[in-house]
Write an enzyme that holds these catalytic residues in place. Structure first.
Site, short mmCIF file in Angstrom:
data_model
loop_
_atom_site.label_atom_id
_atom_site.label_comp_id
_atom_site.label_asym_id
_atom_site.label_seq_id
_atom_site.Cartn_x
_atom_site.Cartn_y
_atom_site.Cartn_z
N LYS A 154 -5.90 14.95 11.14
CA LYS A 154 -4.52 14.58 10.83
C LYS A 154 -3.84 14.06 12.09
CE LYS A 154 -4.24 16.06 6.46
NZ LYS A 154 -3.80 15.23 5.33
N ASP A 175 -6.31 10.63 9.02
CA ASP A 175 -5.26 10.61 8.01
C ASP A 175 -3.91 10.70 8.71
OD1 ASP A 175 -3.63 10.79 5.83
OD2 ASP A 175 -4.55 12.57 4.97
N ASP A 206 -3.69 6.90 -0.27
CA ASP A 206 -3.47 8.25 -0.79
C ASP A 206 -2.09 8.29 -1.44
OD1 ASP A 206 -3.07 10.91 -1.37
OD2 ASP A 206 -3.51 11.66 0.62
N LYS A 250 -6.00 12.12 -6.11
CA LYS A 250 -5.64 13.54 -6.06
C LYS A 250 -5.38 14.00 -7.50
CE LYS A 250 -5.40 14.12 -1.47
NZ LYS A 250 -4.11 14.20 -0.79
#
Length: 336
Positions: A154, A178, A229, A251
């Site tokens: 991250k 990400d 995403d 997701k």
């Protein structure tokens, strides 16, 4: 059919930080459907970015309890289509319910869910393990705590390149990045050059979700693949991502469960997009549902249960990125 709702507050091993928030506990809703001695389980976690909470999910499901419990002999696809109009404002609740129904349906058929779908698991991808934002020293410590073949890192800080440079000194593992909407267009294009040299495989959602002009610019000029995403939430978003991203991260909680998730994956494949499914810090219940989709995926991020201090279920297990299925039918989970 009987509907049972349970609320949990899952404690994490470490404070989990991304570009927009930090958490120590993850609220989670577990849905159980019981019928004829069988139980099916589903899960959805709360998320402030998507303005969803466990109490609201429970209220939304309670409003249609009679409709749910009166269901008889419907396929998961028909069940989802029936329920969707009542929960289209709350896809997280719909996801937990859809997972539970798919699990129950497969158990009643005497099969694992992926077997019911005629999937074969010989080429399943490995899952990454996520390193949340922290000091460089802490991120190194968390990475070394669990040796792994693929790390999802991250980012979205002023030290992003320095972080990856330092982590690279400690491992030869594949890196995925990400940024959770934390970068700008030029920043992404420039960072991609440096990160490619550091062994990064792809970048996930570097720009804000609605910056479609920016996505297209990055898509044209980035030396690394870009995976959507936050820009890919429901089924209609897959087509929008074409020619703006190289792949999509589906997701299940955002799209409304396994049933629409499978359709999104197939649509992505038709468009030549890479396919990925990610988790939202679920327990083994949600993670075991994701595992049923592995044969259809290029990448997967299903480490949520590994981030917990204590799990609430048994099901699939993960060893050095490799997923091993439970011997039980359905998604293979048991609530502890």
């Amino acid at each position: 059919m009987k509907l049972i709702l349970r609320e949990y507050n899952l404690k994490l091993k470490h404070t989990f930080t991304i570009s927009r928030e930090s958490i120590d506990f993850q609220p989670s809703l577990i849905v159980e459907l019981q019928e004829d001695g069988f139980s099916g389980f589903g899960e959805a976690t709360s998320n402030p970015y998507y303005k969803t909470t466990v109490p609201v999910m429970m209220q939304d499901l309670e409003k249609i309890r009679t409709l749910i419990e009166s269901t008889v002999n419907e396929t998961p696809e028909d069940f989802w289509s029936k329920i969707h109009p009542h929960l289209k404002h709350d896809m997280f609740a719909l996801c937990a319910l859809d997972m539970a129904y798919n699990d129950l349906y497969a158990r009643q058929k005497g099969k694992k869910l992926y077997e019911l779908w005629n999937y074969t698991t010989e080429t399943n991808p490995l899952t990454d393990y996520t390193i949340g934002i922290a000091s460089i020293e802490k991120m190194v410590e968390k990475m070394e705590e669990l040796p792994w073949p693929i790390y999802k890192i991250k980012l979205g800080t002023k030290e992003d390149i320095a972080i990856v440079t330092e982590l690279r000194k400690r491992t030869n593992a594949i890196f995925r990045i990400d940024a959770n909407c934390g970068w700008g267009v030029e920043e992404t294009i420039n960072n991609a050059v440096a990160l490619k040299k550091l062994g990064v495989e792809f970048l996930e959602q570097p720009l804000k979700a609605d910056n479609w002009d920016g996505h297209k610019e990055v898509f044209k000029h980035s030396v690394l693949p870009i995976i959507a995403d936050e820009s890919c939430i429901i089924e209609e978003d897959v087509a929008k991502c074409h020619n703006h991203f190289h792949g999509v991260n589906v997701k299940l909680v955002k799209c409304g469960g396994l049933t629409p998730g499978r359709r999104m994956i197939q649509e992505a494949k038709k468009l030549g997009l890479k396919t990925m499914v990610g988790c939202m810090t679920e327990s083994t219940i949600g993670i075991s549902a994701i595992a049923q989709l592995l044969p259809q995926l290029d990448y997967v991020d299903m480490d949520g249960a590994l981030l917990l201090a204590k799990d609430i279920a048994t099901g699939v297990t993960i060893d050095f990125g490799k997923i091993r299925y439970s011997e039980l039918n359905g998604t293979g989970v048991t609530l502890i």
